[in-house]
Design an enzyme around this catalytic site. Structure first.
Site, PDB file in Angstrom:
ATOM      1  N   CYS A   1      -1.053 -18.061   9.023  1.00 54.76           N
ATOM      2  CA  CYS A   1      -0.795 -17.072   7.965  1.00 54.76           C
ATOM      3  C   CYS A   1      -2.078 -16.515   7.346  1.00 54.76           C
ATOM      4  O   CYS A   1      -2.056 -15.456   6.728  1.00 54.76           O
ATOM      5  CB  CYS A   1       0.094 -17.667   6.884  1.00 54.76           C
ATOM      6  SG  CYS A   1       1.732 -18.068   7.513  1.00 54.76           S
TER       7      CYS A   1
ATOM      8  N   HIS B   1      -0.854 -12.820   0.628  1.00 53.40           N
ATOM      9  CA  HIS B   1       0.022 -13.174   1.754  1.00 53.40           C
ATOM     10  C   HIS B   1       1.433 -13.367   1.202  1.00 53.40           C
ATOM     11  O   HIS B   1       1.628 -13.956   0.144  1.00 53.40           O
ATOM     12  CB  HIS B   1      -0.476 -14.460   2.412  1.00 53.40           C
ATOM     13  CG  HIS B   1       0.499 -15.034   3.386  1.00 53.40           C
ATOM     14  ND1 HIS B   1       1.057 -14.280   4.390  1.00 53.40           N
ATOM     15  CD2 HIS B   1       1.031 -16.273   3.502  1.00 53.40           C
ATOM     16  CE1 HIS B   1       1.888 -15.039   5.082  1.00 53.40           C
ATOM     17  NE2 HIS B   1       1.898 -16.253   4.557  1.00 53.40           N
TER      18      HIS B   1
ATOM     19  N   ASN C   1       8.278 -13.674   5.532  1.00 54.26           N
ATOM     20  CA  ASN C   1       6.913 -14.092   5.823  1.00 54.26           C
ATOM     21  C   ASN C   1       6.588 -13.681   7.263  1.00 54.26           C
ATOM     22  O   ASN C   1       7.137 -14.239   8.205  1.00 54.26           O
ATOM     23  CB  ASN C   1       6.807 -15.613   5.646  1.00 54.26           C
ATOM     24  CG  ASN C   1       5.410 -16.145   5.919  1.00 54.26           C
ATOM     25  OD1 ASN C   1       4.552 -15.423   6.422  1.00 54.26           O
ATOM     26  ND2 ASN C   1       5.184 -17.401   5.594  1.00 54.26           N
TER      27      ASN C   1
HETATM   28  O1  UT7 Z   1       2.981 -18.849   5.015  1.00 55.28           O
HETATM   29  C1  UT7 Z   1       2.643 -20.151   5.354  1.00 55.28           C
HETATM   30  C2  UT7 Z   1       2.805 -21.039   4.242  1.00 55.28           C
HETATM   31  N1  UT7 Z   1       4.170 -21.401   4.027  1.00 55.28           N
HETATM   32  C3  UT7 Z   1       4.630 -21.399   2.807  1.00 55.28           C
HETATM   33  O2  UT7 Z   1       3.946 -20.978   1.928  1.00 55.28           O
HETATM   34  C4  UT7 Z   1       5.975 -22.029   2.532  1.00 55.28           C
HETATM   35  C5  UT7 Z   1       5.828 -22.961   1.386  1.00 55.28           C
HETATM   36  N2  UT7 Z   1       7.035 -23.601   1.001  1.00 55.28           N
HETATM   37  C6  UT7 Z   1       8.085 -22.945   0.422  1.00 55.28           C
HETATM   38  O3  UT7 Z   1       8.043 -21.748   0.274  1.00 55.28           O
HETATM   39  C7  UT7 Z   1       9.224 -23.740  -0.101  1.00 55.28           C
HETATM   40  O4  UT7 Z   1       8.911 -25.114  -0.073  1.00 55.28           O
HETATM   41  C8  UT7 Z   1      10.549 -23.519   0.675  1.00 55.28           C
HETATM   42  C9  UT7 Z   1      11.069 -22.127   0.388  1.00 55.28           C
HETATM   43  C10 UT7 Z   1      10.308 -23.687   2.166  1.00 55.28           C
HETATM   44  C11 UT7 Z   1      11.607 -24.510   0.209  1.00 55.28           C
HETATM   45  O5  UT7 Z   1      11.787 -24.409  -1.200  1.00 55.28           O
HETATM   46  P1  UT7 Z   1      11.788 -25.735  -2.082  1.00 55.28           P
HETATM   47  O6  UT7 Z   1      12.089 -25.291  -3.449  1.00 55.28           O
HETATM   48  O7  UT7 Z   1      10.476 -26.441  -1.840  1.00 55.28           O
HETATM   49  O8  UT7 Z   1      13.014 -26.512  -1.507  1.00 55.28           O
HETATM   50  P2  UT7 Z   1      13.047 -27.960  -0.838  1.00 55.28           P
HETATM   51  O9  UT7 Z   1      12.417 -27.933   0.509  1.00 55.28           O
HETATM   52  O10 UT7 Z   1      12.563 -28.942  -1.830  1.00 55.28           O
HETATM   53  O11 UT7 Z   1      14.612 -28.118  -0.643  1.00 55.28           O
HETATM   54  C12 UT7 Z   1      15.507 -28.159  -1.767  1.00 55.28           C
HETATM   55  C13 UT7 Z   1      16.926 -28.300  -1.237  1.00 55.28           C
HETATM   56  C14 UT7 Z   1      17.063 -29.405  -0.209  1.00 55.28           C
HETATM   57  O12 UT7 Z   1      18.307 -30.037  -0.417  1.00 55.28           O
HETATM   58  P3  UT7 Z   1      18.394 -31.426  -1.246  1.00 55.28           P
HETATM   59  O13 UT7 Z   1      17.543 -32.367  -0.472  1.00 55.28           O
HETATM   60  O14 UT7 Z   1      17.863 -31.114  -2.594  1.00 55.28           O
HETATM   61  O15 UT7 Z   1      19.858 -31.711  -1.194  1.00 55.28           O
HETATM   62  C15 UT7 Z   1      17.091 -28.684   1.106  1.00 55.28           C
HETATM   63  O16 UT7 Z   1      17.807 -29.369   2.100  1.00 55.28           O
HETATM   64  O17 UT7 Z   1      17.313 -27.083  -0.585  1.00 55.28           O
HETATM   65  C16 UT7 Z   1      17.806 -27.402   0.720  1.00 55.28           C
HETATM   66  N3  UT7 Z   1      17.517 -26.284   1.601  1.00 55.28           N
HETATM   67  C17 UT7 Z   1      18.328 -25.223   1.703  1.00 55.28           C
HETATM   68  N4  UT7 Z   1      19.498 -24.905   1.123  1.00 55.28           N
HETATM   69  C18 UT7 Z   1      20.069 -23.740   1.432  1.00 55.28           C
HETATM   70  C19 UT7 Z   1      16.446 -26.103   2.408  1.00 55.28           C
HETATM   71  N5  UT7 Z   1      16.555 -24.928   3.034  1.00 55.28           N
HETATM   72  C20 UT7 Z   1      17.714 -24.363   2.632  1.00 55.28           C
HETATM   73  C21 UT7 Z   1      18.346 -23.146   2.919  1.00 55.28           C
HETATM   74  N6  UT7 Z   1      19.514 -22.882   2.291  1.00 55.28           N
HETATM   75  N7  UT7 Z   1      17.836 -22.225   3.772  1.00 55.28           N
END
Ligand code: UT7
Length: 324
Positions: A114, A251, A281
């Site tokens: 990225c 980004h 992204n």
């Molecule tokens: O460009 C390269 C760099 N990449 C990035 O910058 C990405 C960085 N990370 C992020 O943007 C975020 O961490 C994400 C958007 C990927 C995830 O957001 P989060 O607020 O960190 O969520 P999480 O991974 O902590 O997941 C929270 C909950 C989980 O469920 P439980 O364990 O709380 O029951 C996940 O299983 O959300 C669930 N979850 C989803 N739910 C609905 C994960 N993906 C999804 C989804 N839809 N697509």
């Protein structure tokens, strides 16, 4: 007097097909509400069958050349940032060079995920400032849809395809912070984090292409700190501050990361260019795609001070401060 790499023009290309959050919700256990709330993404573009990274890149490059009003034959350097090349080798940049019917100078790919566009911009800038080349195309182009695991809701909702490009020219400038062109670039990497965002395949390891894997929360945790560190480096190197900025073009990975970074740096929301809602992204393509949107709609104008930053797999991260 000093030599600066001045932006002559920019352009972009997005595949026709749009994939909405609602459509994704029919494939994996997710919802428009979750995706918008956690990322700001509403839709992304997906390359058509047979449409490769080089095709997107060639279209973006042609748009940038037209915007710059320069002939392709005047380009003597092409640096293409991608993590989704057409083939393992040769470089996709060579396919782009050939597509533009350029048969002189040099063309190569650069891989920093990225952060690729910032790394490519810094590389081209350094070559132009030494006098090795005169006019460069810097391209970010990706078809991330090809490396996604479409059953993994944690990653497949985040990424999209697209390409953006700028034309840079070596020009003599007074050597002040009021110069046009790239004023400073700062690149960083730390391989201790390489398994937090990676593709589980490759020619030397598995002889397969593989799929993107990410510990999203771990990446998120490091993002804001790393981004703000390299931006402070850019301010320190130039004596400029957040108040001097006209535009912040980050980004586009996640709106929450962008908002938190801008807030920490005291950059007002009105100066932030956001396209993550429309493009998702697009990895190395996200910054030139966003630049292109803001130039086309009249926000970024000649003489504006523009701050770019990115952070991604590796980890890699970097910033670039330039006057348009
Ligand atoms: O460009 C390269 C760099 N990449 C990035 O910058 C990405 C960085 N990370 C992020 O943007 C975020 O961490 C994400 C958007 C990927 C995830 O957001 P989060 O607020 O960190 O969520 P999480 O991974 O902590 O997941 C929270 C909950 C989980 O469920 P439980 O364990 O709380 O029951 C996940 O299983 O959300 C669930 N979850 C989803 N739910 C609905 C994960 N993906 C999804 C989804 N839809 N697509």
């Amino acid at each position: 007097m000093t030599v600066r790499s001045v932006v002559l023009g920019c352009g972009s290309y997005l595949p026709q097909r749009i994939l909405t959050n609602a459509e994704l919700a029919t494939r994996v256990d997710t919802s428009d509400e979750w995706i918008v709330q956690r990322t700001g993404i509403r839709q992304r573009h997906i390359a058509a069958e047979g449409e490769c990274t080089s095709h997107l890149a060639i279209n973006a490059a042609r748009a940038a050349l037209a915007d710059a009003a320069v002939d392709a034959q005047s380009i003597d350097l092409i640096v293409l940032a991608t993590s989704t090349p057409d083939n393992t080798f040769p470089a996709t940049a060579v396919a782009v060079q050939n597509g533009l019917e350029i048969h002189h100078g040099a063309a190569f790919d650069l891989q920093a995920v990225c952060s690729g566009f910032i790394f490519a911009l810094a590389t081209a800038d350094n070559f132009l400032r030494t006098g090795a080349y005169k006019r460069a195309l810097v391209i970010g182009a990706e078809t991330f849809s090809r490396i996604l695991d479409w059953n993994d809701r944690g990653t497949c909702v985040l990424f999209g395809d697209g390409a953006g490009a700028i034309v840079l020219e070596a020009q003599t400038q007074p050597g002040k912070s009021s110069d046009r062109g790239v004023l400073t670039t700062h690149l960083r990497s730390d391989g201790r984090h390489k398994s937090k965002l990676y593709v589980d395949g490759g020619p030397s390891s598995t002889q397969t292409v593989g799929h993107l894997r990410m510990e999203g929360r771990e990446v998120f945790k490091h993002a804001v700190g790393m981004i703000t560190d390299v931006i402070v480096d850019a301010f320190n190197a130039t004596g400029l501050t957040a108040d001097d900025l006209d535009w912040f073009v980050p980004h586009q990975a996640n709106k929450r990361i962008i908002d938190a970074s801008a807030h920490k740096l005291h950059i007002v929301p009105q100066k932030v260019v956001l396209t993550v809602d429309q493009h998702g992204n697009t990895s190395a393509a996200s910054i030139p795609l966003a630049l292109s949107v803001a130039v086309k709609d009249g926000r970024i104008k000649k003489g504006d001070l523009v701050l770019l930053e990115a952070m991604g797999g590796g980890f890699t991260w970097g910033s670039a401060l330039l006057r348009w």
